[in-house]
Design a protein around this motif. Structure first.
Motif, mmCIF file in Angstrom:
data_model
loop_
_atom_site.group_PDB
_atom_site.id
_atom_site.type_symbol
_atom_site.label_atom_id
_atom_site.label_comp_id
_atom_site.label_asym_id
_atom_site.label_seq_id
_atom_site.Cartn_x
_atom_site.Cartn_y
_atom_site.Cartn_z
ATOM 1 N N LEU A 36 29.735 31.252 10.400
ATOM 2 C CA LEU A 36 30.983 31.739 9.810
ATOM 3 C C LEU A 36 31.971 32.120 10.900
ATOM 4 C CD1 LEU A 36 32.690 32.854 7.417
ATOM 5 C CD2 LEU A 36 31.440 35.014 7.693
ATOM 6 N N ASP A 37 33.212 31.675 10.762
ATOM 7 C CA ASP A 37 34.279 32.112 11.667
ATOM 8 C C ASP A 37 34.670 33.538 11.275
ATOM 9 O OD1 ASP A 37 36.499 32.530 13.236
ATOM 10 O OD2 ASP A 37 37.810 31.218 12.060
ATOM 11 N N LEU A 78 32.281 37.806 17.675
ATOM 12 C CA LEU A 78 33.395 38.739 17.728
ATOM 13 C C LEU A 78 34.415 38.301 18.777
ATOM 14 C CD1 LEU A 78 31.415 42.101 17.480
ATOM 15 C CD2 LEU A 78 32.785 41.002 15.677
ATOM 16 N N ALA A 79 35.687 38.405 18.402
ATOM 17 C CA ALA A 79 36.752 37.926 19.282
ATOM 18 C C ALA A 79 37.052 38.877 20.431
ATOM 19 C CB ALA A 79 38.028 37.695 18.468
ATOM 20 N N CYS A 80 36.910 40.169 20.225
ATOM 21 C CA CYS A 80 37.386 41.142 21.204
ATOM 22 C C CYS A 80 36.333 42.183 21.547
ATOM 23 C CB CYS A 80 38.642 41.836 20.671
ATOM 24 S SG CYS A 80 40.001 40.702 20.292
ATOM 25 N N ALA A 81 35.068 41.788 21.586
ATOM 26 C CA ALA A 81 33.994 42.736 21.860
ATOM 27 C C ALA A 81 34.084 43.334 23.255
ATOM 28 C CB ALA A 81 32.645 42.065 21.671
ATOM 29 N N ASP A 82 34.773 42.658 24.173
ATOM 30 C CA ASP A 82 34.930 43.220 25.511
ATOM 31 C C ASP A 82 35.893 44.405 25.514
ATOM 32 O OD1 ASP A 82 37.016 41.483 24.859
ATOM 33 O OD2 ASP A 82 37.371 40.894 26.936
ATOM 34 N N GLU A 83 36.583 44.638 24.390
ATOM 35 C CA GLU A 83 37.421 45.822 24.197
ATOM 36 C C GLU A 83 36.847 46.575 23.000
ATOM 37 O OE1 GLU A 83 41.732 45.095 24.344
ATOM 38 O OE2 GLU A 83 41.212 42.993 24.673
ATOM 39 N N PRO A 84 35.894 47.477 23.222
ATOM 40 C CA PRO A 84 35.148 48.077 22.121
ATOM 41 C C PRO A 84 35.998 48.698 21.019
ATOM 42 C CG PRO A 84 34.082 48.581 24.190
ATOM 43 C CD PRO A 84 35.376 47.903 24.536
ATOM 44 N N GLY A 85 37.175 49.217 21.347
ATOM 45 C CA GLY A 85 38.005 49.844 20.326
ATOM 46 C C GLY A 85 38.978 48.922 19.638
ATOM 47 N N ARG A 141 34.024 40.971 8.007
ATOM 48 C CA ARG A 141 33.957 39.586 7.525
ATOM 49 C C ARG A 141 32.532 39.057 7.565
ATOM 50 N NH1 ARG A 141 38.286 35.291 9.703
ATOM 51 N NH2 ARG A 141 39.611 36.692 8.471
ATOM 52 N N PHE A 142 31.789 39.435 8.588
ATOM 53 C CA PHE A 142 30.403 38.976 8.669
ATOM 54 C C PHE A 142 29.572 39.582 7.537
ATOM 55 C CE2 PHE A 142 26.094 38.895 10.628
ATOM 56 C CZ PHE A 142 26.007 37.521 10.838
#
Length: 382
Positions: free
Chosen positions: A134-135, A173-180, A190-191
């Motif tokens: 899933l996207d 996740l698109a932005c996991a490197d930015e936790p917040g 969505r997941f």
């Protein structure tokens, strides 16, 4: 005109640039990441194990807490099987005309990101174990949310007909490197919706995975039954939250040394000129080997225990290092990058100098560089 006082050359038998991987570092990283995970750990060894050797990384990770492997292409998965690795392997990035039959024969799990892929798997590879993809917010790989329910229903009918088994659901996740970052909450939501939708059609995926390295280290809410970790195995933490151990060291021999006067221009375009009399050392390593050209004028290497600047432009096959008045000799070894424990630059340093990611640095080194592993560390790897 500036004059060159002396030039000395190394013995041609001196070793070429060499990239050495330390399995002990991979083992330590795997243990740390497995301890952080609330479920199982899938070791992602795509892109030749992030440039560290897929089989070396896979074997080490499996011996230190990982329970499965992840790759992009079927070819990468097949190579692991040929190396004798029998752990579960998931391949998740394939065109619709990929050789799914060979994948199933090699006991590879397959990700299914679209109805077209699902149809191809059903037609050519009956009995496949699949993970519906899933996207969750990248507009990249994975099924669009608008087509997800239909994909789940079609997969369920195929499962009931005995044509495949849906063993997993996956996202990213698109932005996991930015936790917040708010995109992470959107991705998790969505997941969760995707899992509910799949269950509503009668599917019961036992493997559910959303988190990669950064989320594994910073976001337990995204862990589900499994996390997928690749970069972290070799020392890269995209979130910057955890100190991991770099597993790669790159060295190069000094080919020649020359003493030059102040005002000597160096390299293509004369982008740098010596401000004083100095000694220049030549290393046989350049952008054709994966050394980022964008690091020209910024990079450093370790030579004789101290950082020395790379001067002039990074060329296709060579770089020039300003060693000042240090009595460097042809044939000595420079450390281009490594774990940083002796003061050498790390992949993160090269990434900063090149305005890129450490991922790009470590996966970019080419076949002209000799490869090896730290044999002494292998004793600590089961």
């Amino acid at each position: 005109m500036s004059a060159v006082a002396t030039t000395t050359y190394a013995d041609p038998r001196v070793s070429a640039p060499q990239l050495v991987v330390d399995p002990a570092a991979i083992a330590a990283n795997t243990r740390l990441l497995a301890a952080r995970a609330t479920g199982e750990l899938m070791a992602v060894v795509k892109a030749d194990g992030f440039g560290h050797g897929a089989v070396t990384v896979a074997r080490t990770a499996l011996a230190n807490g990982a329970t499965g492997l992840g790759v992009t292409s079927i070819a990468e998965g097949f190579a692991l099987r040929e190396a004798g690795l029998r752990a579960p392997v998931l391949s998740w990035l394939n065109p619709v005309d990929a050789d799914f039959a060979t994948a199933v024969a090699a006991d590879l799990d397959l990700a299914v990101p679209s109805a077209a892929h699902l149809d191809a798997v059903v037609r050519t590879a009956p009995g496949a174990r699949v993970h519906l993809h899933l996207d969750t917010g990248l507009a990249r790989d994975g099924a669009e949310p608008t087509s997800w329910a239909r994909l789940c229903r079609t997969a369920r009918r195929a499962e009931q007909a005995g044509l495949l088994t849906v063993v997993g659901v996956m996202g990213h996740l698109a932005c996991a490197d930015e936790p917040g970052h708010p995109a992470n909450a959107t991705g998790r939501t969505r997941f969760a919706w995707g899992l509910e939708t799949a269950r509503a059609t009668g599917l019961r995926p036992v493997v559910r995975h959303l988190a990669a390295t950064a989320a594994t280290l910073t976001d337990p809410r995204s862990h589900h039954t499994t996390v997928r970790v690749g970069a972290g195995l070799v020392g890269i933490d995209p979130s910057g939250s955890t100190e991991l151990t770099w597993a790669m060291t790159l060295t190069a021999p000094v080919v020649s040394v020359r003493r030059v006067r102040a005002g000597t221009p160096v390299g293509y375009g004369h982008s740098w000129t010596t401000p004083r009399a100095t000694t220049l050392a030549l290393l046989p390593l350049g952008y054709a080997d994966g050394l980022p050209r964008a690091a020209s004028g910024r990079a450093e290497v370790l030579l004789r225990g101290r950082r020395c600047p790379v001067v002039g432009r990074v060329s296709m096959d060579q770089v020039v290092v300003d060693v000042g008045d240090e009595p460097v000799l042809a044939g000595e070894t420079a450390t281009v990058l490594g774990p940083g424990t002796a003061g050498e630059p790390t992949p993160a340093d090269w990434a900063a100098w090149s305005d890129t990611l450490p991922h790009e640095v470590v996966t970019g080194f080419g076949p002209r560089i000799a490869r090896g592993t730290v044999v002494s560390s292998l004793r600590g790897v089961r």
